[in-house]
Design a protein around this motif. Sequence first.
Motif, short mmCIF file in Angstrom:
data_model
loop_
_atom_site.label_atom_id
_atom_site.label_comp_id
_atom_site.label_asym_id
_atom_site.label_seq_id
_atom_site.Cartn_x
_atom_site.Cartn_y
_atom_site.Cartn_z
N ASN A 24 4.36 -35.87 57.47
CA ASN A 24 5.23 -35.97 56.32
C ASN A 24 6.13 -37.19 56.50
O ASN A 24 6.78 -37.34 57.53
CB ASN A 24 6.07 -34.67 56.26
CG ASN A 24 7.23 -34.76 55.32
OD1 ASN A 24 7.15 -35.39 54.28
ND2 ASN A 24 8.34 -34.14 55.70
N LYS A 25 6.15 -38.07 55.50
CA LYS A 25 6.95 -39.29 55.62
C LYS A 25 8.41 -39.10 55.18
O LYS A 25 9.27 -39.90 55.49
CB LYS A 25 6.30 -40.41 54.80
CG LYS A 25 4.98 -40.89 55.38
CD LYS A 25 4.45 -42.11 54.66
CE LYS A 25 3.23 -42.70 55.33
NZ LYS A 25 2.08 -41.81 55.34
N ALA A 26 8.68 -38.03 54.46
CA ALA A 26 10.03 -37.80 53.95
C ALA A 26 10.97 -37.40 55.09
O ALA A 26 10.56 -36.79 56.07
CB ALA A 26 10.03 -36.72 52.89
N THR A 27 12.24 -37.76 54.96
CA THR A 27 13.23 -37.41 55.98
C THR A 27 14.14 -36.27 55.53
O THR A 27 14.91 -35.75 56.33
CB THR A 27 14.12 -38.64 56.31
OG1 THR A 27 14.70 -39.11 55.09
CG2 THR A 27 13.30 -39.74 56.95
N SER A 152 13.25 -33.39 45.75
CA SER A 152 12.58 -34.24 46.75
C SER A 152 11.07 -34.12 46.64
O SER A 152 10.34 -35.12 46.72
CB SER A 152 13.01 -33.83 48.17
OG SER A 152 14.39 -33.99 48.35
N LEU A 153 10.59 -32.88 46.44
CA LEU A 153 9.15 -32.66 46.35
C LEU A 153 8.57 -33.29 45.08
O LEU A 153 7.49 -33.88 45.11
CB LEU A 153 8.84 -31.16 46.38
CG LEU A 153 9.25 -30.43 47.67
CD1 LEU A 153 8.93 -28.94 47.57
CD2 LEU A 153 8.58 -31.04 48.89
N GLY A 157 5.71 -36.21 44.64
CA GLY A 157 4.46 -35.76 44.04
C GLY A 157 3.83 -34.57 44.75
O GLY A 157 2.61 -34.37 44.68
N GLN A 158 4.64 -33.76 45.44
CA GLN A 158 4.13 -32.60 46.15
C GLN A 158 3.95 -31.41 45.19
O GLN A 158 4.78 -31.20 44.31
CB GLN A 158 5.09 -32.18 47.28
CG GLN A 158 5.30 -33.25 48.33
CD GLN A 158 4.20 -33.27 49.38
OE1 GLN A 158 3.11 -32.75 49.16
NE2 GLN A 158 4.49 -33.87 50.52
#
Length: 197
Positions: A24-27, A152-153, A157-158
Amino acid sequence: MIKTVQQALFSTGLQLPKWEPVENKATDYEVRKYGATKWVSTKVIGMELDPAISKGFMRLFNYIQGNNEKKVKIEMTAPVTCLVEPGAGPICETTFTTSFYIPEEHQADPVKPSDPDVFIEQRPELTVFVRVFGGFTNAQKAQEELIKLSQSLQRDGQQFEENVYYTAGYDSPFKLFNRKNEVWLIKKTGEDVKTEA
């Protein structure tokens, strides 16, 4: 009894369900894959999260204190999760399913609850998006964190289940510092998971 109370008070040394991090690239959130596990659970139907969790927690705490078929004490675990399934309309009641993870040594053959409102739940493998936050939590705080997580999701695009979510608490009400809470949204799978009514 003293050990259980100490664990409940200070949340130290509690067994946790195993999970694997998903790339996962998100922080601002984590992605975790939990294996299939058994939990002891109870459902409370109501309008508000906080009293529902309190009521469910006491039923489950009684179970681990010996309100079960073998009259045995079972170790406290973490987190305490609550699956929130809102009713169809704006003033419909919500189903709150509060759960304790069953310790490893009881996973293969969990002790049957004596309370008819408490049941053993076989949770399938689950991938969840997780937002972690500190401090004391309540329904409003969980809702705020949930909105941040869903934003965030959507930004990334989650795909996630939009009609249900989990809260997860790791600490007793008596722990004052370094508290850990989470909200989870369930990742949609290819075949589009349907939650059971």
